[in-house]
Write a protein that holds these residues in place. Structure first.
Motif, PDB file in Angstrom:
ATOM      1  N   GLN B 179     -12.631 -49.070  59.050  1.00 51.10           N
ATOM      2  CA  GLN B 179     -12.584 -47.635  59.335  1.00 51.10           C
ATOM      3  C   GLN B 179     -13.228 -46.790  58.241  1.00 51.10           C
ATOM      4  N   LEU B 180     -12.897 -47.090  56.982  1.00 53.05           N
ATOM      5  CA  LEU B 180     -13.422 -46.252  55.896  1.00 53.05           C
ATOM      6  C   LEU B 180     -14.667 -46.863  55.250  1.00 53.05           C
ATOM      7  N   HIS B 181     -14.924 -48.153  55.496  1.00 52.37           N
ATOM      8  CA  HIS B 181     -16.074 -48.855  54.917  1.00 52.37           C
ATOM      9  C   HIS B 181     -16.088 -48.755  53.392  1.00 52.37           C
ATOM     10  N   VAL B 182     -14.905 -48.790  52.783  1.00 53.33           N
ATOM     11  CA  VAL B 182     -14.832 -48.727  51.317  1.00 53.33           C
ATOM     12  C   VAL B 182     -15.248 -50.059  50.718  1.00 53.33           C
ATOM     13  N   THR B 183     -14.867 -51.141  51.368  1.00 47.29           N
ATOM     14  CA  THR B 183     -15.191 -52.470  50.831  1.00 47.29           C
ATOM     15  C   THR B 183     -16.254 -53.123  51.713  1.00 47.29           C
ATOM     16  N   SER B 184     -17.102 -53.922  51.062  1.00 43.22           N
ATOM     17  CA  SER B 184     -18.206 -54.540  51.808  1.00 43.22           C
ATOM     18  C   SER B 184     -17.715 -55.734  52.627  1.00 43.22           C
ATOM     19  N   ASN B 185     -16.635 -56.338  52.206  1.00 47.25           N
ATOM     20  CA  ASN B 185     -16.055 -57.420  53.012  1.00 47.25           C
ATOM     21  C   ASN B 185     -14.541 -57.232  53.033  1.00 47.25           C
ATOM     22  N   LYS B 186     -13.860 -58.161  53.672  1.00 49.35           N
ATOM     23  CA  LYS B 186     -12.404 -58.027  53.710  1.00 49.35           C
ATOM     24  C   LYS B 186     -11.798 -58.802  52.538  1.00 49.35           C
ATOM     25  N   PRO B 187     -11.259 -58.097  51.540  1.00 50.36           N
ATOM     26  CA  PRO B 187     -10.708 -58.801  50.373  1.00 50.36           C
ATOM     27  C   PRO B 187      -9.375 -59.490  50.702  1.00 50.36           C
ATOM     28  N   PHE B 188      -9.035 -60.465  49.879  1.00 47.78           N
ATOM     29  CA  PHE B 188      -7.719 -61.102  49.987  1.00 47.78           C
ATOM     30  C   PHE B 188      -6.717 -60.293  49.174  1.00 47.78           C
ATOM     31  N   TRP B 189      -5.547 -60.064  49.730  1.00 46.05           N
ATOM     32  CA  TRP B 189      -4.524 -59.280  49.034  1.00 46.05           C
ATOM     33  C   TRP B 189      -3.350 -60.116  48.545  1.00 46.05           C
ATOM     34  N   LEU B 190      -3.172 -61.281  49.116  1.00 44.20           N
ATOM     35  CA  LEU B 190      -1.984 -62.066  48.765  1.00 44.20           C
ATOM     36  C   LEU B 190      -2.313 -63.243  47.856  1.00 44.20           C
ATOM     37  N   ILE B 191      -3.602 -63.385  47.492  1.00 45.00           N
ATOM     38  CA  ILE B 191      -3.966 -64.349  46.451  1.00 45.00           C
ATOM     39  C   ILE B 191      -4.950 -63.660  45.518  1.00 45.00           C
ATOM     40  N   GLY B 192      -5.013 -64.138  44.299  1.00 41.78           N
ATOM     41  CA  GLY B 192      -5.966 -63.579  43.338  1.00 41.78           C
ATOM     42  C   GLY B 192      -5.492 -62.273  42.720  1.00 41.78           C
ATOM     43  N   ASP B 193      -6.436 -61.560  42.106  1.00 40.07           N
ATOM     44  CA  ASP B 193      -6.091 -60.367  41.329  1.00 40.07           C
ATOM     45  C   ASP B 193      -5.383 -59.294  42.149  1.00 40.07           C
ATOM     46  N   ASN B 194      -5.786 -59.149  43.407  1.00 36.14           N
ATOM     47  CA  ASN B 194      -5.208 -58.082  44.218  1.00 36.14           C
ATOM     48  C   ASN B 194      -3.713 -58.267  44.470  1.00 36.14           C
ATOM     49  N   SER B 195      -3.241 -59.499  44.341  1.00 34.66           N
ATOM     50  CA  SER B 195      -1.839 -59.761  44.691  1.00 34.66           C
ATOM     51  C   SER B 195      -0.898 -58.943  43.817  1.00 34.66           C
ATOM     52  N   PHE B 196      -1.289 -58.726  42.555  1.00 31.49           N
ATOM     53  CA  PHE B 196      -0.444 -57.934  41.662  1.00 31.49           C
ATOM     54  C   PHE B 196      -0.293 -56.509  42.199  1.00 31.49           C
ATOM     55  N   TRP B 197      -1.434 -55.930  42.613  1.00 30.51           N
ATOM     56  CA  TRP B 197      -1.395 -54.548  43.092  1.00 30.51           C
ATOM     57  C   TRP B 197      -0.668 -54.445  44.414  1.00 30.51           C
ATOM     58  N   ALA B 198      -0.846 -55.432  45.274  1.00 35.86           N
ATOM     59  CA  ALA B 198      -0.116 -55.439  46.545  1.00 35.86           C
ATOM     60  C   ALA B 198       1.385 -55.394  46.270  1.00 35.86           C
ATOM     61  N   MET B 199       1.804 -56.190  45.295  1.00 38.04           N
ATOM     62  CA  MET B 199       3.219 -56.266  44.958  1.00 38.04           C
ATOM     63  C   MET B 199       3.734 -54.931  44.402  1.00 38.04           C
ATOM     64  N   VAL B 200       2.925 -54.285  43.572  1.00 38.51           N
ATOM     65  CA  VAL B 200       3.339 -52.998  43.001  1.00 38.51           C
ATOM     66  C   VAL B 200       3.509 -51.950  44.106  1.00 38.51           C
ATOM     67  N   ILE B 201       2.541 -51.897  45.025  1.00 39.46           N
ATOM     68  CA  ILE B 201       2.615 -50.918  46.121  1.00 39.46           C
ATOM     69  C   ILE B 201       3.901 -51.116  46.921  1.00 39.46           C
ATOM     70  N   VAL B 202       4.168 -52.365  47.263  1.00 37.35           N
ATOM     71  CA  VAL B 202       5.363 -52.665  48.055  1.00 37.35           C
ATOM     72  C   VAL B 202       6.625 -52.303  47.280  1.00 37.35           C
ATOM     73  N   SER B 203       6.617 -52.593  45.999  1.00 37.79           N
ATOM     74  CA  SER B 203       7.798 -52.313  45.182  1.00 37.79           C
ATOM     75  C   SER B 203       8.084 -50.812  45.114  1.00 37.79           C
ATOM     76  N   VAL B 204       7.030 -50.024  44.947  1.00 34.92           N
ATOM     77  CA  VAL B 204       7.211 -48.569  44.911  1.00 34.92           C
ATOM     78  C   VAL B 204       7.729 -48.080  46.258  1.00 34.92           C
ATOM     79  N   TRP B 205       7.159 -48.603  47.322  1.00 36.16           N
ATOM     80  CA  TRP B 205       7.595 -48.196  48.660  1.00 36.16           C
ATOM     81  C   TRP B 205       9.089 -48.472  48.842  1.00 36.16           C
ATOM     82  N   LYS B 206       9.542 -49.613  48.302  1.00 40.41           N
ATOM     83  CA  LYS B 206      10.943 -49.986  48.468  1.00 40.41           C
ATOM     84  C   LYS B 206      11.870 -49.186  47.568  1.00 40.41           C
TER      85      LYS B 206
END
Lengths: 292, 334
Positions: B179-206
């Motif tokens: 929709q926003l075309h921010v990323t050139s491909n679909k990144p992985f969120w639950l493995i690799g570097d992004n997993s840390f940020w995914a976890m932070v977002i969820v933690s704040v939401w909770k």
């Protein structure tokens, strides 16, 4: 949803400037989106066909179906886990609240040696990492089972005893605040009328503290219903609770996300409904207990 | 506080203590005194027993285990597990050895995660509580909706976020890439570097709704006269927030930030539900790290030693925090 500002019901000290009103609109709208997106995903995905959840995510479902809600009970023995969760959470809540009422009454109405030590110790258990006493507790339960034959490991009883202590510190603390706000003259009057201390507690203090007790019950129930760590170690296939059982949808060969979402919604409904019905008590209970 | 008197069982205290005056005169006064002293302890007894069984005894037991070489082989007769002195601790703090290195890394990840999550949760909670202090249309509904993440069972919310973070079918990548075309491909969120940020977002939401709830309760205790007086003196809304609201919330904030810190630092549910039994290296929170080094490898001695180190750290942080923030609430007995 645009929210137009109305003049506040209570006399506001002064008219709010436009900057404040606009800040409020923007910030609260963003927060609303943040909070509701997962809720929308859960709800919409639970009504989608399997192809729909296996392709790229779509905001608007192509077609609605209630199949996932029918299938979830077959894929995983969800009804069985549901029953386990209900038994464990209700029992833990009942015991926790009763124990907390007695303790809070003692702390609130009596001056005795060790009163402060007790309060501090009980509250400090909140900071223990669960993982620290998970291992020893597991071993203690196993050993109690071996030596006395009382099975605590893998049984609902073990889980109930464990969960009741999880909500106890906070419950005692909140109830002490609540009991403190009930005038002592009331129980003194009851005692003059011939009630013992327990009569005063059950006939005067408890009825006056109903909102606080409701708040504490909601909290205790939510704590038990949502606990994962101890449930994952201390249950077996027959006593498994929802917290562990829900993961079984993901251990299938391919994950049926529409079923996972439907199951998540089903297990959330009792808690969220109860919470929303009783949240005003919770706020009131916190107000009385938290800020002393 | 001074030492405690040993809790004595009252000879009799119960619903049957409704005695007539005549009956009371017959009983010696000592028994009466004993009942008066013993009653509060009797009231506390159930809570004490439960705490002892589930918290206190296992904790002492855990400290004992941390000095033993307790492996699966000894699980059913742990007494006979060999003592290993400080070996488990030495292994845990040798930062150039694999075990110590992994623990230190996990510690830094947890610290970063906690500071980010608590800071953001506090910020959102404060903003929402202050903006919703005065009535406006829809305030009650909004308040109820904001508390939903707090009310949802953690695992149900977490599994929904896991679905949203799926690489190919998740909402996050659909929005960012399709929709926003921010990323050139679909990144992985639950493995690799992004997993840390995914976890932070969820933690704040909770956790931000909890901050919101506590601060809202705190705001209700600020007397309106303060605001009215400030308005008389010509203070605007923003000034009132800075000069009255924030200082009045200090006692609530003191407890709130500490509680959030301890909860988040010990957070187990978030990584466990999002990543399963083995969290990615970048999202290796300490509780899941200890869980893995105990239950996956069955080395309970080592796991217990790490837990004790964690507890010592949390005690230290709490003590320092309370000293620094200062117990200004001059309540002789709270």
């Amino acid at each position: 949803m645009p929210r137009t500002l109305r003049t506040p019901a209570q006399p506001s000290p002064m008219a709010q400037p436009r900057s404040f009103v606009w800040t409020r609109r923007v910030v609260l709208t963003l927060l609303l989106l943040f909070v509701l997106t997962p809720v929308y995903v859960m709800l919409s995905s639970s009504l989608k066909n399997l192809q729909d959840v296996q392709g790229s995510f779509q905001w608007i479902p192509h077609g609605l179906t209630v199949r996932p809600y029918i299938d979830i009970w077959k894929t995983v023995p969800l009804a069985h886990y549901f029953l386990n969760s209900v038994i464990v959470s209700v029992s833990a809540t009942a015991f926790s609240v009763i124990v907390a009422i007695f303790a809070a009454y003692g702390v609130s109405r009596y001056r005795f040696a060790g009163r402060k030590v007790f309060t501090v110790t009980v509250l400090s258990t909140q900071m223990f990492p669960g993982i620290l006493f998970l291992l020893p507790l597991y071993l203690i339960f196993v050993n109690i089972g071996n030596s006395t034959g009382i099975t605590l490991n893998g049984s609902r009883l073990g889980l109930i005893i464990t969960y009741l202590t999880f909500s106890l510190p906070f419950s005692i603390w909140m109830l002490v605040g609540y009991f403190d706000s009930i005038p002592r003259d009331l129980d003194e009057a009851a005692k003059v009328d011939g009630c013992g201390p327990f009569g005063a507690l059950f006939r005067v203090v408890v009825p006056a503290a109903i909102p606080g007790i409701v708040a504490v019950s909601v909290y205790a129930f939510m704590t038990a219903w949502g606990e994962v760590l101890f449930a994952s170690v201390m249950t077996n296939s027959s006593t498994r609770t929802l917290a562990v059982g829900l993961r079984e949808y993901a251990t299938q060969n391919d994950v049926y996300w529409n079923q996972v979402m439907a199951a998540s919604l089903v297990v959330s409904v009792p808690v969220v409904a109860g919470f929303l019905l009783l949240q005003r008590y919770l706020v009131a209970g916190l107000t009385a207990g938290a800020v002393k | 506080m001074t030492a405690t008197a040993p809790p004595r069982r009252a000879p009799e205290a119960g619903p049957d203590s409704e005695k007539t005056a005549a009956g009371r005169r017959l009983r010696p006064r000592v028994a009466e005194r004993l009942r008066q002293v013993g009653l509060p302890y009797l009231l506390l007894l159930p809570a004490l027993l439960a705490e002892l069984l589930i918290h206190i005894v296992p904790m002492v037991f855990g400290i004992v285990i941390s000095f033993k070489n307790l492996t699966l082989f000894y699980i059913h007769h742990w007494n006979s597990a060999p003592w290993s002195g400080f070996d488990n601790y030495k292994a845990a703090i040798k930062i150039h050895q694999p075990i110590g290195q992994a623990l230190l890394h996990s510690f830094w990840v947890t610290l970063a995660y906690t500071l980010l999550s608590v800071g953001l949760s506090w910020l959102l909670g404060t903003a929402a509580a202050i903006l919703m202090q005065d009535t406006f249309r829809g305030r009650a509904v909004l308040r109820a909706i904001f508390l939903v993440p707090y009310a949802l069972p953690a695992y149900a919310a977490l599994i929904t976020w896991t679905f949203m973070f799926q690489q190919d079918t998740g909402l996050v990548n659909h929005v960012l890439h399709d929709q926003l075309h921010v990323t050139s491909n679909k990144p992985f969120w639950l493995i690799g570097d992004n997993s840390f940020w995914a976890m932070v977002i969820v933690s704040v939401w909770k956790s931000w709704p909890f901050a919101f709830l506590a601060l809202m309760a705190g705001l209700q205790n600020i007397p309106r006269e303060l605001y009215e007086a400030a308005a008389m003196d010509g203070a605007g809304v923003w000034q009132q927030i800075r000069k009255i609201t924030m200082p009045s919330l200090r006692p609530v904030n003191q407890v709130l930030v500490l509680v959030l810190f301890l909860w988040t630092f010990n957070d187990f549910n978030t990584p466990y539900v999002m990543f399963g039994q083995s969290a990615p290296h970048q999202a290796d929170l300490i509780s899941i790290h200890i869980y893995q080094s105990s239950f996956i490898t069955w080395n309970f001695g080592s796991g217990s030693a790490m837990s004790v180190l964690l507890l010592l750290f949390l005690l230290l942080v709490t003590a320092v925090y309370l000293l620094v923030t200062g117990r200004k609430r001059g309540e002789a007995d709270a």
